[in-house]
Every structure is written in C-alpha cells, then in structure tokens.
Design a protein around this motif. Structure first.
Motif, PDB file in Angstrom:
ATOM      1  N   GLU A 277       3.017   4.539   5.804  1.00  0.00           N
ATOM      2  CA  GLU A 277       3.029   5.057   7.168  1.00  0.00           C
ATOM      3  C   GLU A 277       3.677   4.068   8.129  1.00  0.00           C
ATOM      4  O   GLU A 277       3.381   2.865   8.105  1.00  0.00           O
ATOM      5  N   GLY A 278       4.592   4.559   8.951  1.00  0.00           N
ATOM      6  CA  GLY A 278       5.244   3.745   9.962  1.00  0.00           C
ATOM      7  C   GLY A 278       6.447   2.952   9.458  1.00  0.00           C
ATOM      8  O   GLY A 278       7.035   2.192  10.218  1.00  0.00           O
TER       9      GLY A 278
ATOM     10  N   GLY B  69       0.835  -1.202   0.000  1.00  0.00           N
ATOM     11  CA  GLY B  69       0.000   0.000   0.000  1.00  0.00           C
ATOM     12  C   GLY B  69       0.866   1.247   0.000  1.00  0.00           C
ATOM     13  O   GLY B  69       1.991   1.238  -0.486  1.00  0.00           O
ATOM     14  N   GLY B  70       0.347   2.325   0.566  1.00  0.00           N
ATOM     15  CA  GLY B  70       1.096   3.572   0.653  1.00  0.00           C
ATOM     16  C   GLY B  70       0.962   4.407  -0.598  1.00  0.00           C
ATOM     17  O   GLY B  70       0.061   4.221  -1.412  1.00  0.00           O
ATOM     18  N   SER B  71       1.883   5.357  -0.745  1.00  0.00           N
ATOM     19  CA  SER B  71       1.870   6.238  -1.909  1.00  0.00           C
ATOM     20  C   SER B  71       3.186   6.105  -2.660  1.00  0.00           C
ATOM     21  O   SER B  71       4.246   5.963  -2.061  1.00  0.00           O
ATOM     22  N   LEU B  72       3.096   6.165  -3.969  1.00  0.00           N
ATOM     23  CA  LEU B  72       4.245   5.950  -4.836  1.00  0.00           C
ATOM     24  C   LEU B  72       4.480   7.196  -5.681  1.00  0.00           C
ATOM     25  O   LEU B  72       3.555   7.709  -6.305  1.00  0.00           O
TER      26      LEU B  72
END
Length: 122
Positions: A42-43, A27-30
C-alpha cells in the motif's frame, strides 16, 4: 498531463528468492507467474521481479555502476538491519559487526540478486 510511477522492475536469475526477500522486508501481498513476481505494498508502486536467466548482479561497490538502487526509511535501523540480513540480504556498508548506534547514517545492502539499497533512519 498526469504521470505516475506504476512499477519498479528488477531482474533476477532466481525470482523466488528475490521476491521473497522484498516481501519479507516490505510486507504487502505477493503474486507470481512463471516469469514475473508482483509485490504490492500500500502506498508504493508495484515491485516486479522478472526472471532473467543468467542475470549478473551489479558489481558495486567493488566494480561498475550500481544501475539503480532503492532508499528505504525506517524508525528502527537495528531491527531493519537484522531483518534484511535474516531475509537474505548482504550488508555492504558499514561492515558487519559495526555498532549501528555509532553509525546512524545510511546502511547499504545488496538483495539476494545483488541489487543495492540503502536503509536510512526516519
């Protein structure tokens, strides 16, 4: 003195495939440049995939060192297994077709660029 881990950097001949794989799995942002892809979750430290023309993946477990690997933890090993394979990963251990319920230990994979990682039950 306070020292923290800022990022983990992976080499890949094709950073698009490698960063898309980790983005789908974690997940997250790329965000991307011509030479580097940055995955922020996050984290976690930033995961950077850098373009290295002619990159050769580690020849592990059949040959030399694995160079480095990630350990991931999941509350659903079977779902994570499916996602890792669907996203372009290759299962190394246990062999494909093995009943994951009978083998609750670490599952071992290679990313599209050949970087090994383990998935362990939470």
């Amino acid at each position: 003195m306070n020292t923290t881990l800022l990022s983990l950097v992976l080499d890949a001949a094709e950073p698009d495939a490698e960063s898309a794989f980790w983005h789908r799995l974690l997940g997250g942002s790329l965000s991307t440049t011509d030479s580097h892809h940055f995955l922020q979750v996050e984290g976690m430290p930033v995961l950077v995939v850098q373009r290295v023309p002619g990159h050769l993946p580690p020849d592990w477990p059949d040959g030399g060192d694995q160079q480095m690997h990630f350990d991931l933890r999941t509350d659903d090993p079977a779902a994570t297994d499916r996602l890792a394979v669907e996203a372009g990963g290759r299962r190394l251990r246990p062999a494909p077709g093995v009943d994951l319920e009978q083998h609750p230990g670490a599952l071992v994979y290679a990313s599209p660029a050949g970087h090994p990682f383990c998935v362990r039950p939470a």
